[in-house]
Design a protein around this motif. Structure first.
Motif, PDB file in Angstrom:
ATOM      1  N   SER A 148     -13.972 -36.221   6.815  1.00 50.95           N
ATOM      2  CA  SER A 148     -14.823 -35.022   6.825  1.00 50.95           C
ATOM      3  C   SER A 148     -13.994 -33.827   6.355  1.00 50.95           C
ATOM      4  O   SER A 148     -13.405 -33.107   7.172  1.00 50.95           O
ATOM      5  N   PRO A 149     -13.911 -33.588   5.038  1.00 48.53           N
ATOM      6  CA  PRO A 149     -13.218 -32.397   4.541  1.00 48.53           C
ATOM      7  C   PRO A 149     -14.149 -31.185   4.537  1.00 48.53           C
ATOM      8  O   PRO A 149     -15.373 -31.314   4.424  1.00 48.53           O
ATOM      9  N   ASN A 150     -13.553 -30.001   4.656  1.00 43.25           N
ATOM     10  CA  ASN A 150     -14.309 -28.755   4.655  1.00 43.25           C
ATOM     11  C   ASN A 150     -13.501 -27.678   3.948  1.00 43.25           C
ATOM     12  O   ASN A 150     -12.299 -27.531   4.191  1.00 43.25           O
ATOM     13  N   TRP A 168     -18.181 -32.062   3.411  1.00 41.22           N
ATOM     14  CA  TRP A 168     -18.488 -33.425   2.965  1.00 41.22           C
ATOM     15  C   TRP A 168     -18.162 -34.391   4.097  1.00 41.22           C
ATOM     16  O   TRP A 168     -17.080 -34.318   4.693  1.00 41.22           O
ATOM     17  N   GLN A 169     -19.103 -35.256   4.408  1.00 42.51           N
ATOM     18  CA  GLN A 169     -18.883 -36.321   5.381  1.00 42.51           C
ATOM     19  C   GLN A 169     -19.177 -37.651   4.698  1.00 42.51           C
ATOM     20  O   GLN A 169     -20.296 -37.853   4.194  1.00 42.51           O
ATOM     21  N   THR A 180     -10.662 -34.014   8.585  1.00 43.97           N
ATOM     22  CA  THR A 180     -10.659 -34.939   9.722  1.00 43.97           C
ATOM     23  C   THR A 180     -10.825 -36.354   9.196  1.00 43.97           C
ATOM     24  O   THR A 180     -11.734 -36.627   8.404  1.00 43.97           O
ATOM     25  N   MET A 181      -9.948 -37.245   9.640  1.00 45.94           N
ATOM     26  CA  MET A 181     -10.016 -38.655   9.240  1.00 45.94           C
ATOM     27  C   MET A 181     -10.051 -39.523  10.492  1.00 45.94           C
ATOM     28  O   MET A 181      -9.271 -39.300  11.430  1.00 45.94           O
ATOM     29  N   ASN A 182     -10.943 -40.504  10.495  1.00 49.28           N
ATOM     30  CA  ASN A 182     -11.087 -41.437  11.614  1.00 49.28           C
ATOM     31  C   ASN A 182     -10.985 -42.868  11.114  1.00 49.28           C
ATOM     32  O   ASN A 182     -11.587 -43.221  10.095  1.00 49.28           O
ATOM     33  N   TYR A 183     -10.237 -43.680  11.860  1.00 54.41           N
ATOM     34  CA  TYR A 183     -10.129 -45.102  11.529  1.00 54.41           C
ATOM     35  C   TYR A 183     -10.184 -45.898  12.830  1.00 54.41           C
ATOM     36  O   TYR A 183      -9.508 -45.562  13.809  1.00 54.41           O
ATOM     37  N   PHE A 238      -8.022 -44.254  15.581  1.00 54.18           N
ATOM     38  CA  PHE A 238      -7.032 -43.263  15.176  1.00 54.18           C
ATOM     39  C   PHE A 238      -7.768 -42.046  14.614  1.00 54.18           C
ATOM     40  O   PHE A 238      -8.758 -42.197  13.890  1.00 54.18           O
ATOM     41  N   GLN A 239      -7.276 -40.869  14.920  1.00 52.01           N
ATOM     42  CA  GLN A 239      -7.857 -39.652  14.351  1.00 52.01           C
ATOM     43  C   GLN A 239      -6.739 -38.695  13.941  1.00 52.01           C
ATOM     44  O   GLN A 239      -5.805 -38.448  14.700  1.00 52.01           O
ATOM     45  N   LEU A 240      -6.887 -38.150  12.734  1.00 49.98           N
ATOM     46  CA  LEU A 240      -5.943 -37.167  12.210  1.00 49.98           C
ATOM     47  C   LEU A 240      -6.737 -35.943  11.767  1.00 49.98           C
ATOM     48  O   LEU A 240      -7.696 -36.053  11.002  1.00 49.98           O
TER      49      LEU A 240
END
Length: 518
Positions: free
Chosen positions: A365-367, A354-355, A396-399, A414-416
Motif C-alpha cells: 500500500s504505497p501513498n 494504491w493498494q 506498507t508491505m504485508n507478507y 510480516f509487516q514493514l
C-alpha cells in the motif's frame, strides 16, 4: 433483557507511574563562535496517576434489519501527581564553576472528570437510503495545581511560575445524516451538525479568567453549523468519481492551553496559551477511485482552508518572564515557544494511494501526497506569512506464510512500514524532513488461532526526529526534538470465550472535531 433490548455496564481501573532522567550538556558561544561558558543540567521527573472509567450502554433493535436506537453514558475520572527536580551548573570556559548550582523543584497535583451522554438512531428507509440522527453532550472538568520552588541553603522560595489552573468545557451537539442513490450511477450523502460549545478557564491565584463560547454574538449562529456533502458518480463498473465538502472544528488540547511554563530546557522554554480559540477547516475534495480484482487506486485533489489555525510561535524571552525565572537559571538568550491562532492556513494538493494484492500472501500500500501550503499570521504587528511546497510518502508491505503442514511456520505474518516527510513551511520558518521505519512479526497459534505472539520494532533506524528551523529578524534557531526513541516490544495475547463486544462500539464525534456526519 430480551431479543431486542440489551444493556451493558463496564468498569475499568488504571493505576500507572513513570519517570525519566535527562542530562543536558550545554555549550555557549559568542558571535565569533568562541566558547564563553559550558553547563550541565540534570532533570529528574516522576509522575503517577489513577483513573477509572464507567460505561452504561443501552441498545434497542427492531424487526427491520439495520434499524436500531442506542443510548449511552460514559464517565472518566482520576487524579495525578508528581514532582520534578532540576539542577543546572554553569562553568567558565576554563572549567571553573560560574557561581553555585541552581536548583528548582516542581510539585504538581491534579484531577479531572469527563461525562458523555450520547444517543443515536439509525433507520435504513429502503435498500439504498438510510437516515441517521443523534445527539451528544460532553462535559470536561479539570483542576491542576503546580508549585515551583527555588531550592537553596536558606530554604525553598516559591517562584511566580507556580499556577493553580482550572477549567470547565462543555460541548453539546445534534446531528443528522442521510444517504441515498439516484438511479444506478449517482449516490449521495448529506449531513448536518449543530454545535454549542463553551470553555471557561481560570488561574485561581490571580483570578484571571479566559475562554470562549461558540457561537457567540460576533460569530453568529450560522457559524455553529457544520455541513457535509458527498456526491459519487459511477463512470462504469469499478470506476467512481466523488466530490465532497465538509466543515469541521478542532479545539486546542490540554497542553496547548495550559499556562504551565516548562523550563526543563533553559534555552527553549515552552508554555501554553489559555487564550487560544478553536480552529475551523473548510475542506473540498475531488476523488477518482479505480477498483479492480486485486486492489484499488485512488487519486484525490483537495483544498483545505483552516481559519484561526492553531500553530506554534517562538519569541525571545520578555523582561517580565525573565525576572520571574532569574532564580531558575534562565538567561536572556532563552527563547519562549507557545501557541497562537494564525489568521489562516490554506493547503492544496494531490494525493495518490494504491493498494495491490500480488498474491494471497503478499500485498503493498504505497501513498504519495504533494501539497502547497500558504500560511498567513500576524503577531504584535509582525508579519509571519509564509508559503512553500512539501510532499510525503508512505509504504506498507504485508507478507503472510500459509503452510498448514508446518505448525512452526504457518500463520506467521510480516509487516514493514516506512514513511518520509519533506521539509514544510511554518509561520516562522520550516519543519525539517522526517523519516522512519517500523517492522513487526506476528504468529497466530493454538486452537482457532486464539493465541498471538507479536514482535515489534518501532523506528528501526532510530531516525524519527522532529526538527525545526526558526528564522526571524530577531533570532535564528536550528533545533530538533524526539518524543520517543527506537522501541522493541514482545507481546502475547490470548482470546477466549465467544463474547459479542459490538454493543460497546460507539459512534465518534463531539469532544474533538465536529463534522456534518456526526
Amino acid at each position: 433483557m430480551d431479543d431486542m433490548n440489551s444493556i451493558s455496564v463496564s468498569q475499568g481501573f488504571v493505576d500507572g507511574r513513570f519517570g525519566f532522567e535527562e542530562i543536558q550538556d550545554q555549550n555557549y558561544y559568542d558571535a565569533n563562535r568562541q566558547l564563553t561558558q559550558t553547563g550541565i543540567r540534570y532533570n529528574n521527573d516522576y509522575f503517577g496517576f489513577k483513573r477509572q472509567n464507567t460505561q452504561v450502554n443501552y441498545r434497542r433493535t427492531f424487526a427491520k434489519e439495520g434499524k436500531e436506537w442506542t443510548a449511552d453514558f460514559t464517565y472518566n475520572g482520576g487524579t495525578n501527581g508528581g514532582a520534578n527536580d532540576i539542577s543546572n551548573q554553569l562553568y567558565f570556559a576554563d572549567g571553573n564553576a560560574n557561581g553555585a548550582a541552581v536548583l528548582v523543584r516542581n510539585e504538581g497535583v491534579g484531577n479531572g472528570r469527563q461525562y458523555t451522554f450520547q444517543t443515536d438512531y439509525v433507520n435504513p428507509i429502503s435498500e439504498n437510503s438510510k437516515l441517521e440522527l443523534g445527539a451528544r453532550s460532553y462535559h470536561n472538568i479539570s483542576n491542576d495545581k503546580l508549585d515551583v520552588f527555588s531550592v537553596a541553603n536558606s530554604g525553598n522560595t516559591k517562584l511566580p511560575l507556580s499556577n493553580n489552573y482550572g477549567f470547565k468545557e462543555m460541548i453539546n451537539a445534534v446531528y443528522g445524516n442521510y444517504s441515498n442513490a439516484l438511479g444506478k450511477r449517482w449516490k449521495y450523502q448529506a449531513g448536518l451538525r449543530f454545535e454549542y460549545s463553551k470553555f471557561d478557564g481560570e488561574l485561581k491565584d490571580s483570578a484571571q479568567k479566559f475562554g470562549y463560547t461558540y457561537p457567540n454574538k460576533s460569530s453568529g449562529i450560522w457559524n455553529a453549523f457544520f455541513p457535509s456533502l458527498y456526491l459519487t458518480y459511477q463512470l462504469k463498473e469499478g470506476h467512481d468519481l466523488q466530490i465532497n465538502f465538509s466543515r469541521r472544528i478542532r479545539r486546542p488540547n490540554f497542553w496547548q492551553i495550559n499556562p504551565y511554563t516548562d523550563i526543563s530546557d533553559p534555552q527553549n522554554i515552552r508554555k501554553g496559551n489559555p487564550a487560544l480559540q478553536p480552529e475551523f477547516t473548510n475542506s473540498f475534495e475531488v476523488n477518482y477511485n479505480r477498483v479492480y480484482d486485486k486492489g484499488n487506486f485512488l487519486i484525490s485533489a483537495y483544498y483545505r482552508n483552516n481559519t484561526q489555525d492553531i500553530t506554534q510561535f517562538t519569541d525571545t524571552i520578555g523582561s517580565e518572564l525573565l525576572a520571574q525565572l532569574s532564580s531558575a537559571g534562565i538567561t536572556p538568550t532563552a527563547l519562549v515557544s507557545t501557541f497562537i491562532n494564525a489568521d489562516r492556513t490554506n493547503r492544496s494538493g494531490l494525493e495518490l494511494t494504491w493498494q495491490h494484492k500480488f498474491s494471497p500472501a503478499f500485498d503493498i500500500s504505497p501513498n504519495l501526497n504533494f501539497q502547497y501550503r500558504d500560511v498567513k499570521a500576524t503577531v504584535n504587528n509582525i508579519n509571519l506569512n509564509n508559503y512553500g511546497f512539501n510532499w510525503n510518502a508512505r509504504l506498507t508491505m504485508n507478507y503472510k506464510i500459509v503452510k498448514p503442514d508446518s505448525k512452526l511456520l504457518n500463520n506467521i505474518s510480516f509487516q514493514l512500514m516506512g514513511e518520509y516527510e519533506s521539509p514544510r513551511v511554518i509561520p516562522q520558518g520550516r519543519m525539517k524532513a522526517q523519516q522512519s521505519m517500523d517492522f513487526a512479526i506476528r504468529k497466530d497459534f493454538l486452537k482457532n488461532n486464539a493465541g498471538t505472539l507479536t514482535f515489534n520494532v518501532q523506528d528501526v533506524f532510530n531516525s524519527r526526529i522532529m526538527g525545526t528551523i526558526t528564522d526571524t529578524d530577531r533570532f535564528y534557531q536550528d533545533s530538533y526534538r524526539r518524543w520517543n526513541v527506537r522501541t522493541i516490544r514482545l507481546t502475547f495475547s490470548y482470546r477466549f470465550g465467544n463474547k459479542d463486544l459490538q454493543i460497546f462500539k460507539r459512534r465518534e464525534g463531539g469532544d474533538g472535531e465536529g463534522g456534518g456526519e456526526g
